[in-house]
Design a protein around this motif. Structure first.
Motif, PDB file in Angstrom:
ATOM      1  N   GLN A 294       0.814  -1.208   0.000  1.00 40.81           N
ATOM      2  CA  GLN A 294       0.000   0.000   0.000  1.00 40.81           C
ATOM      3  C   GLN A 294       0.850   1.261   0.000  1.00 40.81           C
ATOM      4  O   GLN A 294       1.964   1.284   0.508  1.00 40.81           O
ATOM      5  CB  GLN A 294      -0.921   0.020   1.217  1.00 40.81           C
ATOM      6  N   ALA A 295       0.263   2.307  -0.550  1.00 42.80           N
ATOM      7  CA  ALA A 295       0.861   3.634  -0.511  1.00 42.80           C
ATOM      8  C   ALA A 295       0.627   4.236   0.874  1.00 42.80           C
ATOM      9  O   ALA A 295      -0.024   3.621   1.732  1.00 42.80           O
ATOM     10  CB  ALA A 295       0.227   4.507  -1.591  1.00 42.80           C
ATOM     11  N   THR A 296       1.116   5.423   1.086  1.00 41.73           N
ATOM     12  CA  THR A 296       0.942   6.098   2.369  1.00 41.73           C
ATOM     13  C   THR A 296      -0.499   6.553   2.565  1.00 41.73           C
ATOM     14  O   THR A 296      -1.053   6.428   3.646  1.00 41.73           O
ATOM     15  CB  THR A 296       1.885   7.323   2.449  1.00 41.73           C
ATOM     16  N   ASP A 297      -1.121   7.082   1.507  1.00 35.27           N
ATOM     17  CA  ASP A 297      -2.489   7.609   1.589  1.00 35.27           C
ATOM     18  C   ASP A 297      -3.489   6.508   1.254  1.00 35.27           C
ATOM     19  O   ASP A 297      -3.727   6.216   0.086  1.00 35.27           O
ATOM     20  CB  ASP A 297      -2.654   8.787   0.629  1.00 35.27           C
ATOM     21  N   ILE A 298      -4.070   5.898   2.279  1.00 33.37           N
ATOM     22  CA  ILE A 298      -5.054   4.841   2.039  1.00 33.37           C
ATOM     23  C   ILE A 298      -6.448   5.261   2.508  1.00 33.37           C
ATOM     24  O   ILE A 298      -7.311   4.424   2.770  1.00 33.37           O
ATOM     25  CB  ILE A 298      -4.628   3.504   2.691  1.00 33.37           C
ATOM     26  N   LYS A 299      -6.670   6.578   2.578  1.00 36.07           N
ATOM     27  CA  LYS A 299      -7.979   7.098   2.975  1.00 36.07           C
ATOM     28  C   LYS A 299      -9.062   6.531   2.056  1.00 36.07           C
ATOM     29  O   LYS A 299      -8.952   6.604   0.836  1.00 36.07           O
ATOM     30  CB  LYS A 299      -7.991   8.622   2.909  1.00 36.07           C
ATOM     31  N   GLY A 300     -10.083   5.947   2.657  1.00 39.81           N
ATOM     32  CA  GLY A 300     -11.185   5.374   1.892  1.00 39.81           C
ATOM     33  C   GLY A 300     -10.974   3.933   1.472  1.00 39.81           C
ATOM     34  O   GLY A 300     -11.891   3.285   0.965  1.00 39.81           O
ATOM     35  N   TYR A 301      -9.769   3.409   1.677  1.00 40.57           N
ATOM     36  CA  TYR A 301      -9.456   2.052   1.217  1.00 40.57           C
ATOM     37  C   TYR A 301     -10.315   0.987   1.895  1.00 40.57           C
ATOM     38  O   TYR A 301     -10.885   0.117   1.225  1.00 40.57           O
ATOM     39  CB  TYR A 301      -7.970   1.740   1.443  1.00 40.57           C
ATOM     40  N   SER A 302     -10.401   1.028   3.217  1.00 44.06           N
ATOM     41  CA  SER A 302     -11.115  -0.046   3.923  1.00 44.06           C
ATOM     42  C   SER A 302     -12.601  -0.053   3.572  1.00 44.06           C
ATOM     43  O   SER A 302     -13.205  -1.125   3.444  1.00 44.06           O
ATOM     44  CB  SER A 302     -10.911   0.044   5.431  1.00 44.06           C
ATOM     45  N   VAL A 303     -13.190   1.116   3.368  1.00 46.87           N
ATOM     46  CA  VAL A 303     -14.599   1.190   2.967  1.00 46.87           C
ATOM     47  C   VAL A 303     -14.778   0.566   1.584  1.00 46.87           C
ATOM     48  O   VAL A 303     -15.687  -0.229   1.356  1.00 46.87           O
ATOM     49  CB  VAL A 303     -15.105   2.655   2.983  1.00 46.87           C
ATOM     50  N   MET A 304     -13.877   0.916   0.657  1.00 45.82           N
ATOM     51  CA  MET A 304     -13.963   0.365  -0.699  1.00 45.82           C
ATOM     52  C   MET A 304     -13.711  -1.138  -0.688  1.00 45.82           C
ATOM     53  O   MET A 304     -14.389  -1.890  -1.395  1.00 45.82           O
ATOM     54  CB  MET A 304     -12.966   1.059  -1.625  1.00 45.82           C
ATOM     55  N   ALA A 305     -12.754  -1.604   0.104  1.00 50.94           N
ATOM     56  CA  ALA A 305     -12.465  -3.040   0.170  1.00 50.94           C
ATOM     57  C   ALA A 305     -13.693  -3.811   0.640  1.00 50.94           C
ATOM     58  O   ALA A 305     -14.018  -4.872   0.092  1.00 50.94           O
ATOM     59  CB  ALA A 305     -11.277  -3.293   1.102  1.00 50.94           C
ATOM     60  N   GLU A 306     -14.388  -3.275   1.636  1.00 52.26           N
ATOM     61  CA  GLU A 306     -15.603  -3.928   2.124  1.00 52.26           C
ATOM     62  C   GLU A 306     -16.696  -3.935   1.049  1.00 52.26           C
ATOM     63  O   GLU A 306     -17.377  -4.942   0.850  1.00 52.26           O
ATOM     64  CB  GLU A 306     -16.113  -3.222   3.376  1.00 52.26           C
ATOM     65  N   LYS A 307     -16.840  -2.825   0.342  1.00 50.94           N
ATOM     66  CA  LYS A 307     -17.825  -2.758  -0.752  1.00 50.94           C
ATOM     67  C   LYS A 307     -17.505  -3.782  -1.838  1.00 50.94           C
ATOM     68  O   LYS A 307     -18.398  -4.448  -2.353  1.00 50.94           O
ATOM     69  CB  LYS A 307     -17.848  -1.354  -1.373  1.00 50.94           C
ATOM     70  N   MET A 308     -16.224  -3.886  -2.191  1.00 48.05           N
ATOM     71  CA  MET A 308     -15.831  -4.820  -3.256  1.00 48.05           C
ATOM     72  C   MET A 308     -16.046  -6.263  -2.822  1.00 48.05           C
ATOM     73  O   MET A 308     -16.488  -7.098  -3.614  1.00 48.05           O
ATOM     74  CB  MET A 308     -14.375  -4.596  -3.667  1.00 48.05           C
TER      75      MET A 308
END
Length: 103
Positions: free
Chosen positions: A16-30
């Motif tokens: 992962q990159a340093t900026d993972i803002k929003g990642y966990s929400v998107m991962a759950e959606k996917m």
């Protein structure tokens, strides 16, 4: 291995990159969206310094359809633009499996 039918595994390995803002929400959606796709069989995931997510599918066609899903395409774009420094995708045919459980 009674009644075993070969299936496919998509192995997604990433850093992962340093900026993972929003990642966990998107991962759950996917994950929730993938579960709704025809041919989806399941998923395993782990993350430390390197993340590994393996999704299981009945066919190569099911994998192709998932890759082309509009919402998934958007998530892939966000991943390349913001969330990942590197990733690798491997698609494998699973012809045999076994497991152990300590009881």
């Amino acid at each position: 291995m009674k009644n075993f039918k070969p299936y496919y595994a998509v192995i997604f390995t990433s850093t992962q990159a340093t900026d993972i803002k929003g990642y966990s929400v998107m991962a759950e959606k996917m994950e929730n969206l993938a579960k709704q796709q025809k041919g989806y069989l399941g998923m395993d995931s782990a993350r430390n310094d390197v993340g590994i997510t393996i999704s299981y599918w009945k066919s190569l066609e099911a994998i192709k359809n998932w890759k082309a899903n509009t919402a998934h395409l958007f998530a892939q774009q966000k991943g390349r633009e913001q969330w990942y420094n590197w990733y690798n995708v491997r698609i494998c045919k699973v012809e045999r499996e076994y497991e152990f459980t300590l009881e």
